[in-house]
Design an enzyme around this catalytic site. Structure first.
Site, short mmCIF file in Angstrom:
data_model
loop_
_atom_site.label_atom_id
_atom_site.label_comp_id
_atom_site.label_asym_id
_atom_site.label_seq_id
_atom_site.Cartn_x
_atom_site.Cartn_y
_atom_site.Cartn_z
N ASP A 111 0.78 -1.24 0.00
CA ASP A 111 0.00 0.00 0.00
C ASP A 111 0.81 1.30 0.00
OD1 ASP A 111 -1.46 -2.17 0.87
OD2 ASP A 111 -2.32 -1.19 2.60
C1 FRU Z 1 -3.97 -3.68 2.54
C2 FRU Z 1 -3.41 -4.05 3.91
C3 FRU Z 1 -3.87 -3.08 4.97
C4 FRU Z 1 -2.81 -3.23 6.02
C5 FRU Z 1 -1.57 -3.43 5.19
C6 FRU Z 1 -0.55 -4.34 5.79
O1 FRU Z 1 -3.21 -4.20 1.49
O2 FRU Z 1 -3.78 -5.38 4.23
O3 FRU Z 1 -5.17 -3.35 5.45
O4 FRU Z 1 -2.71 -2.12 6.85
O5 FRU Z 1 -1.99 -3.96 3.95
O6 FRU Z 1 0.62 -4.37 5.04
#
Ligand code: FRU
Length: 540
Positions: free
Chosen positions: A22
């Site tokens: 992300d």
């Molecule tokens: C989305 C996610 C979020 C989390 C992060 C962990 O891709 O699963 O919900 O904060 O990635 O890396």
């Protein structure tokens, strides 16, 4: 081979190696765009997550800095997960993020961090105040489905709000859990979520106002006015797509109401109908626009990811605004991308008869930007639309792929194609007619023939395009980048990013074609393709 460096992205955001997911906390600060992101410093699979940090003057050329946020306090020692930036009224920055505070359980709590030295435009060092955490999963909250705080807003009344993604315990109800604060330090959960729906967990919620339909300028997240519509987006764990609704927000009842009451579940709008997830927007005061960033994972095997030593990219930053219809957003690559355009080739006024195709020659198209305007000669032969697929563009396109002859279309581009056409990714339109004779446009990105390499994940992606094609005109832009095809239909009404890994159509052996597999003549009014230069990309 699948491990060819020629399949590594040339102008999409990525670090020199390892896993990324992300985008986190994007913001503009003292002349610099900041992008943080979920990063594994130790490998090409998810794990050991920290917040890596890059800065840019133009959202295209990126410079890597040291990681910004790492596990370091009791409330984040087992993980620093996704979060968002808020510019405070005094001009400094607050970063809200999810921490994991105990081993093995993924128990989630919300933390805050601040720049150590707000006078540093590069925001290199971050400190975490002793009053962390700022929110914990109290009764009524599913502690392992409670994450990804948004940018906070104050809707003009001085009271701060933020959302945290969640799942109602024991149900499939995804929620945008609402918190309020007077001082940005003490946060109190509101009685009810801002919004919820029976869709499964809402990851990475995003909530922001947009200007009147058709106005392309952005709004600061805290800008509040009775005439502004709001957008609520969530990332659905279950389907791996980012969905949004357009609606109204009442800051006294603290409710968000989508204009389309079933838009959370049926005929859902997606930012992108392809490989694009966990996205986040921010307001860019330098250019008075809202910018969307999103993550595109590999669709290669984990073994290949490990062998290559990297996995994950970000989409080209997109400017977003409300469509003139008011019903959906429009998205377009930020204008700064155009600086990478090099050698150009143009084709104009070219007829493509049923079953024909032609090659666009004179450029290296494996790293290119292609804009094309099509004109359909008649809509008479459009295939009848089966309403059973009204909610399932993807399935419709899986059945009626680029090789299945149609009435009006399929027509579009074959990109990253080998000269014998054994490998090609098709990006195309197909026009249907509903029971009332109204044309319906389907846009597809079909990678089923993209590679002869076995074992790749090659889903057909598709979305409907809510455009008036009665004039016969429709446009397509595709950003082709070695293993990425990122396409924008009808000026950004429908977007599809897809990852493909050709075995032959690599480097100078990648070709570009226009095809028409329908029974109706298609005209290419104008096509321009540019070779794309490589920007500065985190030192790689
Ligand atoms: C989305 C996610 C979020 C989390 C992060 C962990 O891709 O699963 O919900 O904060 O990635 O890396």
């Amino acid at each position: 081979s699948i491990l060819s460096p020629l399949l590594r992205t040339g102008y999409h955001f990525q670090p020199p190696m390892n896993w990324i997911n992300d985008p986190n906390g994007p913001l503009y600060y003292k002349g610099w765009y900041h992008l943080f992101y979920q990063y594994n410093p130790k490998g090409a699979v998810w794990g050991n997550i920290i917040w890596a940090h890059s800065v840019s003057r133009d959202l295209i050329n990126w410079m890597a800095l040291d990681p910004a946020i790492k596990p370091s306090i009791p409330t984040d020692q087992y993980g620093v997960w996704s979060g968002s930036a808020t510019i405070l009224p005094n001009g400094t920055v607050a970063m809200l993020y999810t921490g994991i505070d105990r081993p093995g359980t993924n128990y989630q709590i919300q933390n805050i961090a601040f720049p150590k030295d707000p006078s540093d435009p590069l925001l290199r060092e971050w400190v975490k105040p002793g009053y962390n955490p700022i929110a914990v999963p109290e009764a009524g909250i599913n502690a392992t489905q409670f994450r990804d705080p948004t940018t906070a807003w104050h809707a003009g009344d001085g009271l701060w709000r933020m959302l945290v993604g969640g799942l109602k315990p024991g149900t499939l109800r995804g929620m945008a859990i609402l918190y309020r604060s007077r001082d940005f330090k003490h946060w109190v959960r509101a009685k009810h979520p801002l919004h919820s729906a029976l869709t499964g967990m809402w990851e990475c919620p995003d909530f922001f106002p947009v200007r009147e339909p058709g106005k392309t300028d952005g709004l600061d997240t805290s800008e509040f006015g009775p005439r502004y519509k709001y957008v609520l987006k969530n990332s659905l764990d279950l389907t791996r797509y980012d969905y949004y609704t357009v609606g109204t927000y009442n800051n006294r009842t603290e409710r968000y109401v989508p204009d389309n009451p079933t838009g959370d579940v049926y005929q859902r709008l997606q930012y992108d109908y392809g490989n694009f997830y966990a996205s986040k927007t921010f307001y860019d005061p330098a250019k008075n626009r809202r910018v969307l960033l999103g993550w595109a994972n590999e669709s290669d095997s984990v073994a290949h990811d490990n062998a290559k030593g990297w996995a994950g990219i970000h989409a080209i930053p997109r400017k977003i605004w409300l469509d003139p219809s008011g019903k959906q957003l429009l998205q377009w690559p930020v204008e700064e991308l155009d600086q990478l355009r090099g050698k150009a080739v143009s084709v104009g006024d070219k007829l493509v008869k049923p079953g024909q195709h032609f090659e666009v020659t004179g450029l290296q198209s494996y790293q290119s930007d292609v804009e094309v305007s099509f004109e359909v000669s008649s809509l008479d032969k459009a295939e009848p639309f089966d309403p059973a697929y009204a909610n399932d563009a993807q399935k419709l396109c899986g059945m009626k792929n680029a090789d299945v002859k149609g009435g009006v279309g399929p027509f579009g581009l074959w990109v990253l194609a080998s000269d014998n056409l054994a490998e090609k990714t098709a990006v195309f339109f197909r026009v249907f007619k509903d029971g009332h004779g109204k044309p319906l446009v389907l846009m597809c990105s079909d990678p089923t023939k993209s590679s002869l390499t076995p074992g790749l994940y090659k889903p057909t992606f598709a979305g409907f395009v809510d455009t008036d094609i009665s004039s016969g005109k429709i446009s397509l832009r595709s950003l082709i980048d070695r293993s990425v095809v990122e396409s924008f239909g009808a000026g950004g009404k429908t977007c599809i990013l897809s990852r493909v890994y050709p075995s032959m159509a690599i480097g100078k052996d990648a070709h570009l074609y226009v095809f028409n597999n329908g029974v109706t003549d298609i005209k290419v009014s104008k096509l321009t393709a540019w070779e794309m230069k490589k920007p500065m990309m985190n030192g790689a």
